[in-house]
Enzyme design. Structure first.
Site, PDB file in Angstrom:
ATOM      1  N   TRP A 100     -19.487  19.765   7.160  1.00  0.00           N
ATOM      2  CA  TRP A 100     -18.768  18.785   6.361  1.00  0.00           C
ATOM      3  C   TRP A 100     -17.585  19.448   5.666  1.00  0.00           C
ATOM      4  O   TRP A 100     -17.421  20.664   5.694  1.00  0.00           O
ATOM      5  CB  TRP A 100     -19.678  18.044   5.382  1.00  0.00           C
ATOM      6  CG  TRP A 100     -20.519  18.909   4.449  1.00  0.00           C
ATOM      7  CD1 TRP A 100     -20.730  20.247   4.485  1.00  0.00           C
ATOM      8  CD2 TRP A 100     -21.275  18.422   3.332  1.00  0.00           C
ATOM      9  NE1 TRP A 100     -21.566  20.656   3.480  1.00  0.00           N
ATOM     10  CE2 TRP A 100     -21.917  19.547   2.748  1.00  0.00           C
ATOM     11  CE3 TRP A 100     -21.480  17.183   2.769  1.00  0.00           C
ATOM     12  CZ2 TRP A 100     -22.732  19.445   1.624  1.00  0.00           C
ATOM     13  CZ3 TRP A 100     -22.300  17.087   1.650  1.00  0.00           C
ATOM     14  CH2 TRP A 100     -22.926  18.197   1.095  1.00  0.00           C
TER      15      TRP A 100
ATOM     16  N   HIS B  42       0.407  -0.784  -7.761  1.00  0.00           N
ATOM     17  CA  HIS B  42       1.207   0.394  -7.407  1.00  0.00           C
ATOM     18  C   HIS B  42       2.603   0.323  -8.023  1.00  0.00           C
ATOM     19  O   HIS B  42       3.203   1.362  -8.313  1.00  0.00           O
ATOM     20  CB  HIS B  42       1.300   0.492  -5.882  1.00  0.00           C
ATOM     21  CG  HIS B  42       2.202   1.562  -5.374  1.00  0.00           C
ATOM     22  ND1 HIS B  42       2.170   2.858  -5.840  1.00  0.00           N
ATOM     23  CD2 HIS B  42       3.181   1.537  -4.415  1.00  0.00           C
ATOM     24  CE1 HIS B  42       3.071   3.591  -5.199  1.00  0.00           C
ATOM     25  NE2 HIS B  42       3.713   2.797  -4.348  1.00  0.00           N
TER      26      HIS B  42
ATOM     27  N   ASP C 264      -0.864  -0.403  -0.061  1.00  0.00           N
ATOM     28  CA  ASP C 264      -0.302  -0.516  -1.409  1.00  0.00           C
ATOM     29  C   ASP C 264      -0.873  -1.748  -2.079  1.00  0.00           C
ATOM     30  O   ASP C 264      -0.728  -2.870  -1.569  1.00  0.00           O
ATOM     31  CB  ASP C 264       1.222  -0.661  -1.354  1.00  0.00           C
ATOM     32  CG  ASP C 264       1.950   0.659  -1.153  1.00  0.00           C
ATOM     33  OD1 ASP C 264       1.288   1.708  -1.111  1.00  0.00           O
ATOM     34  OD2 ASP C 264       3.193   0.617  -1.030  1.00  0.00           O
TER      35      ASP C 264
ATOM     36  N   HIS D 164      -1.398   3.917   4.986  1.00  0.00           N
ATOM     37  CA  HIS D 164      -2.025   3.582   3.710  1.00  0.00           C
ATOM     38  C   HIS D 164      -1.677   2.181   3.234  1.00  0.00           C
ATOM     39  O   HIS D 164      -0.771   1.518   3.744  1.00  0.00           O
ATOM     40  CB  HIS D 164      -1.654   4.612   2.627  1.00  0.00           C
ATOM     41  CG  HIS D 164      -0.198   4.649   2.269  1.00  0.00           C
ATOM     42  ND1 HIS D 164       0.731   5.368   2.995  1.00  0.00           N
ATOM     43  CD2 HIS D 164       0.491   4.064   1.257  1.00  0.00           C
ATOM     44  CE1 HIS D 164       1.923   5.225   2.453  1.00  0.00           C
ATOM     45  NE2 HIS D 164       1.804   4.429   1.403  1.00  0.00           N
TER      46      HIS D 164
ATOM     47  N   HIS E 238      -1.448   7.428  -1.431  1.00  0.00           N
ATOM     48  CA  HIS E 238      -0.360   6.910  -0.589  1.00  0.00           C
ATOM     49  C   HIS E 238       0.065   7.936   0.466  1.00  0.00           C
ATOM     50  O   HIS E 238       1.249   8.102   0.754  1.00  0.00           O
ATOM     51  CB  HIS E 238       0.803   6.482  -1.481  1.00  0.00           C
ATOM     52  CG  HIS E 238       0.404   5.435  -2.475  1.00  0.00           C
ATOM     53  ND1 HIS E 238       0.453   4.080  -2.209  1.00  0.00           N
ATOM     54  CD2 HIS E 238      -0.119   5.552  -3.719  1.00  0.00           C
ATOM     55  CE1 HIS E 238      -0.007   3.416  -3.255  1.00  0.00           C
ATOM     56  NE2 HIS E 238      -0.362   4.288  -4.182  1.00  0.00           N
TER      57      HIS E 238
ATOM     58  N   HIS F  84       8.666  -3.382  -2.366  1.00  0.00           N
ATOM     59  CA  HIS F  84       7.698  -3.052  -3.405  1.00  0.00           C
ATOM     60  C   HIS F  84       7.805  -4.024  -4.582  1.00  0.00           C
ATOM     61  O   HIS F  84       6.810  -4.573  -5.056  1.00  0.00           O
ATOM     62  CB  HIS F  84       7.920  -1.622  -3.895  1.00  0.00           C
ATOM     63  CG  HIS F  84       7.415  -0.568  -2.975  1.00  0.00           C
ATOM     64  ND1 HIS F  84       8.099  -0.162  -1.853  1.00  0.00           N
ATOM     65  CD2 HIS F  84       6.288   0.191  -3.013  1.00  0.00           C
ATOM     66  CE1 HIS F  84       7.431   0.794  -1.239  1.00  0.00           C
ATOM     67  NE2 HIS F  84       6.316   1.022  -1.913  1.00  0.00           N
TER      68      HIS F  84
END
Length: 267
Positions: free
Chosen positions: A69, A87, A83, A81, A77, A215
């Site tokens: 492991w 954010h 958002d 990914h 981010h 955004h």
């Protein structure tokens, strides 16, 4: 069992059969997370996004004889990914704006893919405009409410420095103009917007009004973003289903995730 419940059960059974038979393909839209995958670079006076890092804990050895492991670290981010509204400053007061607060059904929905690959190949600063969207709709029909909309540019085929495409005046990559995001959010009521570039905005997105309109507008309206997508050329313009579930991080503003699409097999 009610008639509606019976119908839903039958639909799920049909989907399971289609997946097993291969009539529906599962397409991976995700880049592999590794230390070399580029992350967004901000001006030096700001904090920076961390690249993916992985360290081995044990590998069937004296540190753990029967198991292998790793520990890993990265930004919320990094890589392909998600958002969340929280954010961005415009979404900081949106209800249920962190990844752990978003209802799980919001991560699964229909997807429309707007092919901008030809324009992006000719112009690294190609803009998704309202006219591009209207031209797409003239061919494929109006974008349904609550859909994911993905901007295909084939930018995901780039590697290394060419992916960020940094110049003396900052990064250069394709993205939407403010009016296009306004149209998608306020006139079409989309669920979220995704790109193949390192952000949902164009590389020169700071020069728009408002700056970084994807955004600002998306998250202010409680919508979601997907970045660093891959294999959008394998999706039809419409008719696929997107699954994009981030890690359930308390108060998380985003998360690496594995984005999958269910696509009817042609023919």
């Amino acid at each position: 069992m009610t008639e509606d419940a019976q119908g839903a059960t039958a639909m799920l059974a049909d989907l399971a059969t289609a997946l097993v038979s291969g009539d529906v393909d599962v397409v991976d839209l995700t880049h592999t997370l590794d230390p070399d995958f580029p992350v967004i670079v901000l001006p030096p006076e700001f904090g920076q996004c961390a690249r993916f890092r992985m360290e081995e804990i044990s590998a069937y050895d004296h540190r753990g004889p029967a198991w292998k492991w790793h520990n890993f670290t990265c930004s919320e981010h990094t890589g392909t990914h998600f958002d969340a509204p929280s954010h961005w400053i415009s979404g900081r007061d949106v209800p249920n704006g962190a990844v752990d607060e978003i209802a799980p059904e919001r991560f699964v929905g229909p997807v429309c893919v707007i092919d901008c690959s030809e324009g992006a190949a000719a112009d690294e600063d190609f803009e998704l405009t309202p006219q591009v969207i209207l031209d797409w709709e003239a061919t494929h029909g109006r974008i349904p409410k609550d859909s994911w909309v993905l901007m295909r540019t084939d930018w995901s085929r780039r590697r290394g420095e060419a992916y960020l495409n940094m110049k003396d005046d900052g990064p250069h990559s394709p993205g939407p103009v403010p009016a296009a995001v306004e149209l998608l959010v306020h006139e079409r009521g989309i669920r979220g917007f995704g790109t193949e570039t390192v952000g949902t905005d164009a590389g020169q997105g700071s020069h728009y009004t408002p700056p970084y309109p994807a955004h600002h507008i998306l998250h202010g309206a409680g919508r979601y973003g997907l970045q660093c997508l891959a294999n959008l050329d394998l999706l039809p313009p419409r008719g696929a289903m997107l699954l994009a579930a981030p890690l359930k991080i308390r108060n998380g503003t985003g998360s690496p995730l594995r984005v999958l699409a269910l696509v009817p097999r042609a023919g």
